[in-house]
Design a protein around this motif. Structure first.
Motif, PDB file in Angstrom:
ATOM      1  N   HIS A  69       0.866  -1.183   0.000  1.00 31.03           N
ATOM      2  CA  HIS A  69       0.000   0.000   0.000  1.00 31.03           C
ATOM      3  C   HIS A  69       0.896   1.223   0.000  1.00 31.03           C
ATOM      4  N   TYR A  70       0.695   2.095  -0.972  1.00 32.09           N
ATOM      5  CA  TYR A  70       1.508   3.312  -1.062  1.00 32.09           C
ATOM      6  C   TYR A  70       0.647   4.525  -0.769  1.00 32.09           C
ATOM      7  N   LYS A  71       1.300   5.574  -0.272  1.00 32.46           N
ATOM      8  CA  LYS A  71       0.628   6.854  -0.054  1.00 32.46           C
ATOM      9  C   LYS A  71       1.628   7.945  -0.373  1.00 32.46           C
ATOM     10  N   HIS A  75      -2.592  10.943  -2.670  1.00 30.99           N
ATOM     11  CA  HIS A  75      -2.987   9.801  -3.507  1.00 30.99           C
ATOM     12  C   HIS A  75      -2.438   8.522  -2.880  1.00 30.99           C
ATOM     13  N   GLU A  76      -3.266   7.500  -2.782  1.00 30.71           N
ATOM     14  CA  GLU A  76      -2.807   6.230  -2.242  1.00 30.71           C
ATOM     15  C   GLU A  76      -3.496   5.080  -2.952  1.00 30.71           C
ATOM     16  N   TYR A 131       7.473   0.960   2.227  1.00 28.87           N
ATOM     17  CA  TYR A 131       6.049   0.956   2.575  1.00 28.87           C
ATOM     18  C   TYR A 131       5.739  -0.216   3.505  1.00 28.87           C
TER      19      TYR A 131
END
Length: 142
Positions: free
Chosen positions: A59-61, A66-67, A138
């Motif tokens: 999971h990126y943010k 934006h994620e 992450y």
């Protein structure tokens, strides 16, 4: 308007997708890559969107807010070339790419014509490096 990610994990069959690859040689390469990516990552292959075979997830943010979720690594046997997806931003990546063999590199993709053109041990190192890099950048909150 909310951003809708184009690349989402689906329940589509990876094997069915590979079986529908037109080129017999690309199909054989896809099965070889499937084995290599699964062996190195320890993750089951999943379809992401209509044409990407991904392994693991993170999971990126971004600072922009934006994620989303994306596979740690993956590949797609496309008509023109086979696309390999690795993390960007790690300095080890550039050194490994110099030793990979015949390929073209873009920001997040590496394009090859066939598995026979590359050093599989270097491919395994790229996969491993990418997974480690993304898991450190992450970390999972589960």
């Amino acid at each position: 308007m909310a951003y809708e990610a184009k690349m989402k994990e689906t329940d589509n069959s990876v094997l069915e997708f590979i079986e529908n690859v037109e080129s017999v040689k690309k199909r054989e390469d896809a099965y070889q890559l499937l084995d290599i990516f699964a062996e190195v990552t320890g993750y089951e292959a999943k379809m992401w969107g209509p044409s990407i075979i991904g392994f693991g997830t993170y999971h990126y943010k971004y600072a922009s807010g934006h994620e989303g979720d994306a596979p740690l690594v993956g590949f797609s046997p496309r008509k023109a070339k086979i696309s390999l997806y690795f993390a960007t931003g790690d300095t080890d990546r550039e050194e490994l790419l110099k030793q990979l063999g015949k390929h073209e590199a873009a920001k997040a993709c590496v394009y090859i014509n066939k598995v026979a053109d590359i050093n599989v041990d270097i491919l395994k190192a790229l996969i491993s490096q990418s997974v480690t890099f993304l898991q450190e950048r992450y970390p999972s909150h589960t």
